[in-house]
Design a protein around this motif. Structure first.
Motif, PDB file in Angstrom:
ATOM      1  N   ALA A   3      35.362  42.551  35.485  1.00 39.36           N
ATOM      2  CA  ALA A   3      35.911  43.580  36.363  1.00 39.36           C
ATOM      3  C   ALA A   3      37.274  43.958  35.806  1.00 39.36           C
ATOM      4  CB  ALA A   3      36.048  43.062  37.786  1.00 39.36           C
ATOM      5  N   VAL A   4      37.512  45.231  35.710  1.00 38.70           N
ATOM      6  CA  VAL A   4      38.805  45.723  35.241  1.00 38.70           C
ATOM      7  C   VAL A   4      39.323  46.674  36.313  1.00 38.70           C
ATOM      8  CG1 VAL A   4      40.020  46.997  33.453  1.00 38.70           C
ATOM      9  CG2 VAL A   4      38.090  45.538  32.835  1.00 38.70           C
ATOM     10  N   VAL A   5      40.507  46.389  36.820  1.00 38.02           N
ATOM     11  CA  VAL A   5      41.091  47.189  37.889  1.00 38.02           C
ATOM     12  C   VAL A   5      42.533  47.512  37.521  1.00 38.02           C
ATOM     13  CG1 VAL A   5      41.687  47.250  40.335  1.00 38.02           C
ATOM     14  CG2 VAL A   5      39.648  46.020  39.592  1.00 38.02           C
ATOM     15  N   ALA A  12      48.316  42.630  43.397  1.00 42.92           N
ATOM     16  CA  ALA A  12      47.374  42.052  42.433  1.00 42.92           C
ATOM     17  C   ALA A  12      46.600  40.876  43.011  1.00 42.92           C
ATOM     18  CB  ALA A  12      48.121  41.637  41.175  1.00 42.92           C
ATOM     19  N   ASP A  13      47.243  40.015  43.788  1.00 43.70           N
ATOM     20  CA  ASP A  13      46.541  38.867  44.370  1.00 43.70           C
ATOM     21  C   ASP A  13      45.460  39.310  45.349  1.00 43.70           C
ATOM     22  OD1 ASP A  13      48.048  37.098  42.887  1.00 43.70           O
ATOM     23  OD2 ASP A  13      49.469  36.678  44.510  1.00 43.70           O
ATOM     24  N   ASP A  14      45.718  40.365  46.107  1.00 43.50           N
ATOM     25  CA  ASP A  14      44.721  40.893  47.040  1.00 43.50           C
ATOM     26  C   ASP A  14      43.532  41.500  46.291  1.00 43.50           C
ATOM     27  OD1 ASP A  14      46.392  40.095  49.054  1.00 43.50           O
ATOM     28  OD2 ASP A  14      47.060  42.111  49.582  1.00 43.50           O
ATOM     29  N   VAL A  15      43.807  42.142  45.175  1.00 42.25           N
ATOM     30  CA  VAL A  15      42.731  42.721  44.367  1.00 42.25           C
ATOM     31  C   VAL A  15      41.859  41.603  43.794  1.00 42.25           C
ATOM     32  CG1 VAL A  15      42.189  44.045  42.288  1.00 42.25           C
ATOM     33  CG2 VAL A  15      43.997  44.823  43.823  1.00 42.25           C
ATOM     34  N   GLU A  16      42.480  40.539  43.332  1.00 38.47           N
ATOM     35  CA  GLU A  16      41.713  39.415  42.796  1.00 38.47           C
ATOM     36  C   GLU A  16      40.784  38.837  43.870  1.00 38.47           C
ATOM     37  OE1 GLU A  16      42.287  35.142  40.494  1.00 38.47           O
ATOM     38  OE2 GLU A  16      44.066  36.270  41.100  1.00 38.47           O
ATOM     39  N   ILE A  17      41.282  38.698  45.088  1.00 42.28           N
ATOM     40  CA  ILE A  17      40.463  38.197  46.198  1.00 42.28           C
ATOM     41  C   ILE A  17      39.311  39.161  46.487  1.00 42.28           C
ATOM     42  CG2 ILE A  17      40.473  37.722  48.680  1.00 42.28           C
ATOM     43  CD1 ILE A  17      43.383  36.662  48.242  1.00 42.28           C
ATOM     44  N   VAL A 114      42.919  36.662  34.004  1.00 40.73           N
ATOM     45  CA  VAL A 114      43.574  37.544  34.965  1.00 40.73           C
ATOM     46  C   VAL A 114      44.929  37.938  34.416  1.00 40.73           C
ATOM     47  CG1 VAL A 114      44.436  37.747  37.319  1.00 40.73           C
ATOM     48  CG2 VAL A 114      42.396  36.372  36.870  1.00 40.73           C
ATOM     49  N   VAL A 115      45.179  39.224  34.332  1.00 40.37           N
ATOM     50  CA  VAL A 115      46.475  39.732  33.892  1.00 40.37           C
ATOM     51  C   VAL A 115      47.032  40.559  35.037  1.00 40.37           C
ATOM     52  CG1 VAL A 115      47.680  41.134  32.202  1.00 40.37           C
ATOM     53  CG2 VAL A 115      45.675  39.810  31.515  1.00 40.37           C
TER      54      VAL A 115
END
Length: 116
Positions: A3-5, A12-17, A114-115
């Motif tokens: 997944a690339v966002v 960013a932490d919310d997107v990872e979740i 994760v970046v």
């Protein structure tokens, strides 16, 4: 599985979740709910995409670079993929099973980069 966002709407932490929710909850649920007709349509759509020849010089380079970089191996990859897409081994159940193996491996954690 990747997944690339990119964006600035969510931290960013919310997107990872959210991505983990898709990988571990929403996608398995969707695969279980997939009808036979929907599955067949997705398979046919992918099969047609694989049949498409390269349409530009950069597409052609990408298309042939992998087999060349592997010493001439895998030139028949698209033919083998077509055979698999028409075989009885490809089922909704198998797709769901493989997704589960990729998203939540039985042995050890799934490797992530994760970046943020």
């Amino acid at each position: 599985v990747s997944a690339v966002v990119q964006g600035n709407v969510l931290p960013a932490d919310d997107v990872e979740i959210a991505i983990e929710d898709i990988f571990q909850e929403r996608m398995p649920k969707r695969l279980k709910e997939l009808s036979n007709d929907e599955f067949a349509a997705y398979v046919e759509s992918y099969r047609q995409a694989v049949l498409q020849p390269p349409t530009s010089a950069s597409d052609e380079l990408t298309h042939f670079l992998l087999p060349i970089s592997r010493g001439g191996k895998c030139f028949e990859l698209h033919d083998e993929l077509q055979k698999y897409l028409r075989s009885p081994r490809l089922t909704r159940e198998r797709l769901s099973e493989v997704w589960g193996e990729l998203a939540t491996p039985k042995e050890g954690p799934r490797h992530k980069l994760v970046v943020k």
